[in-house]
Design an enzyme around this catalytic site. Sequence first.
Site, short mmCIF file in Angstrom:
data_model
loop_
_atom_site.label_atom_id
_atom_site.label_comp_id
_atom_site.label_asym_id
_atom_site.label_seq_id
_atom_site.Cartn_x
_atom_site.Cartn_y
_atom_site.Cartn_z
N LYS A 1 0.81 -1.24 0.00
CA LYS A 1 0.00 0.00 0.00
C LYS A 1 0.84 1.29 0.00
O LYS A 1 0.41 2.30 -0.54
CB LYS A 1 -0.94 0.02 1.21
CG LYS A 1 -2.11 -0.94 1.10
CD LYS A 1 -3.06 -0.72 2.27
CE LYS A 1 -4.18 -1.71 2.28
NZ LYS A 1 -5.20 -1.40 3.30
N ASP B 1 -10.22 3.30 1.99
CA ASP B 1 -10.46 2.83 3.36
C ASP B 1 -11.22 3.88 4.19
O ASP B 1 -12.06 3.53 5.03
CB ASP B 1 -9.15 2.50 4.07
CG ASP B 1 -8.61 1.13 3.66
OD1 ASP B 1 -9.41 0.29 3.21
OD2 ASP B 1 -7.39 0.91 3.79
P1 NAP Z 1 -0.65 -1.83 11.78
O1 NAP Z 1 -0.29 -0.75 10.82
O2 NAP Z 1 0.33 -2.92 12.03
O3 NAP Z 1 -1.00 -1.13 13.20
C1 NAP Z 1 -1.21 -1.91 14.34
C2 NAP Z 1 -1.68 -1.02 15.51
O4 NAP Z 1 -1.93 -1.88 16.63
C3 NAP Z 1 -0.65 0.01 15.98
O5 NAP Z 1 -1.32 1.15 16.44
C4 NAP Z 1 0.02 -0.73 17.15
O6 NAP Z 1 0.60 0.13 18.12
C5 NAP Z 1 -1.16 -1.44 17.76
N1 NAP Z 1 -0.73 -2.59 18.56
C6 NAP Z 1 -0.29 -3.79 18.10
N2 NAP Z 1 0.02 -4.60 19.15
C7 NAP Z 1 -0.24 -3.89 20.28
C8 NAP Z 1 -0.12 -4.17 21.68
N3 NAP Z 1 0.32 -5.37 22.12
N4 NAP Z 1 -0.48 -3.20 22.57
C9 NAP Z 1 -0.94 -1.99 22.13
N5 NAP Z 1 -1.05 -1.67 20.83
C10 NAP Z 1 -0.71 -2.60 19.91
O7 NAP Z 1 -2.01 -2.55 11.36
P2 NAP Z 1 -3.22 -1.97 10.46
O8 NAP Z 1 -2.98 -2.28 9.05
O9 NAP Z 1 -3.47 -0.56 10.87
O10 NAP Z 1 -4.42 -2.93 10.94
C11 NAP Z 1 -4.93 -2.90 12.26
C12 NAP Z 1 -6.10 -3.87 12.39
O11 NAP Z 1 -7.18 -3.41 11.59
C13 NAP Z 1 -5.82 -5.29 11.90
O12 NAP Z 1 -6.44 -6.19 12.78
C14 NAP Z 1 -6.47 -5.36 10.54
O13 NAP Z 1 -6.91 -6.67 10.21
C15 NAP Z 1 -7.67 -4.45 10.73
N6 NAP Z 1 -8.11 -3.81 9.49
C16 NAP Z 1 -9.44 -3.91 9.16
C17 NAP Z 1 -9.90 -3.29 8.01
C18 NAP Z 1 -11.34 -3.40 7.63
O14 NAP Z 1 -11.68 -3.13 6.47
N7 NAP Z 1 -12.22 -3.76 8.54
C19 NAP Z 1 -9.02 -2.55 7.20
C20 NAP Z 1 -7.69 -2.46 7.57
C21 NAP Z 1 -7.24 -3.10 8.74
P3 NAP Z 1 2.11 0.69 17.94
O15 NAP Z 1 2.03 1.85 16.99
O16 NAP Z 1 2.51 1.08 19.30
O17 NAP Z 1 2.93 -0.46 17.40
#
Ligand code: NAP
Length: 276
Positions: free
Chosen positions: A70, A106
């Site tokens: 992306k 998104d």
């Molecule tokens: P990402 O860029 O990897 O971001 C992950 C986020 O989770 C960061 O803010 C991270 O905090 C936090 N995090 C991870 N482990 C943690 C922990 N142990 N304690 C506290 N915070 C934690 O992921 P993303 O692409 O944004 O996706 C996030 C979620 O959204 C995923 O589950 C994905 O499947 C879902 N999603 C859904 C859709 C939909 O259409 N429904 C679309 C996109 C994503 P830090 O910054 O501190 O690391």
Amino acid sequence: MDGGQTRFAGVMGWPVEHSKSPRLHRFWLEQLKVDGAYIPLPVSPGRLPEAIAGLPLLGFRGVNLTIPHKELVIQLCDKIDETARRIGAVNTVVVEDGVLHGTNTDAFGFIENLRQNSSWTAPAGAVVLLGAGGAARAIAVALSDNGVQDLRIVNRTRERVQSLIQSTGLKNASFVPWNERDQALDGAALVVNATSLGMQGSPNLDLNLAALPKTAVVNDIVYAPLLTPLLADAAARGNPVVDGLGMLLYQAVPGFKAWFGISPDVTEELREFVLA
Ligand code: NAP
């Protein structure tokens, strides 16, 4: 339809087998009797420039991009729109007369899911956004563009929120340290989980909802499982809840329309088909 000529689109990722997009777009192609195909395209990061450049050559109308492409794809598009530039990621490419247009749907998907499945409106009050990763960036831009005046971004890593606020140009957002997340819910009208916590295979999201008004809408963008522990807790105390599958379905609408020429509907039948 275009003189009977089959229209091609797809999703590029690495890996790409997990993507629900082919199933979702095929449902619409069949339902709307469009002469088109939507194909999973496994492309390693090193081959992305060639794969993107090859789209007009192969007659593709465009593609979706998923992990890890992306951000990389931004520099490979001829044009990117303002939304994609602010979010810092492109999830949809549309080919028009050989020109590659990059956008990010998104933000649209997130807002449309809320609009269709809750009574939330921006003037309702403060919003608590948990997370500052890729999805949270799109959500923060969507909330700000829709007039949210008090956006509290809770994240484990402070720098990620600072960079989000700076690069998206948000004026109404503040950082809340992770250990203050329970208190941040005080007076909120909407809570969104955009961390990966609560997802299958990830630790649970530890959030005490006691300070949250019972009228607040709770949205978890994690959709596997569909009913996350956060949504179950919120529903048990009477808060309206919205699951994350709708965001995935609605973000696909603008791409389908641009590639195949018809605006598809998000229906209960589609939800069930994608989940099956
Ligand atoms: P990402 O860029 O990897 O971001 C992950 C986020 O989770 C960061 O803010 C991270 O905090 C936090 N995090 C991870 N482990 C943690 C922990 N142990 N304690 C506290 N915070 C934690 O992921 P993303 O692409 O944004 O996706 C996030 C979620 O959204 C995923 O589950 C994905 O499947 C879902 N999603 C859904 C859709 C939909 O259409 N429904 C679309 C996109 C994503 P830090 O910054 O501190 O690391």
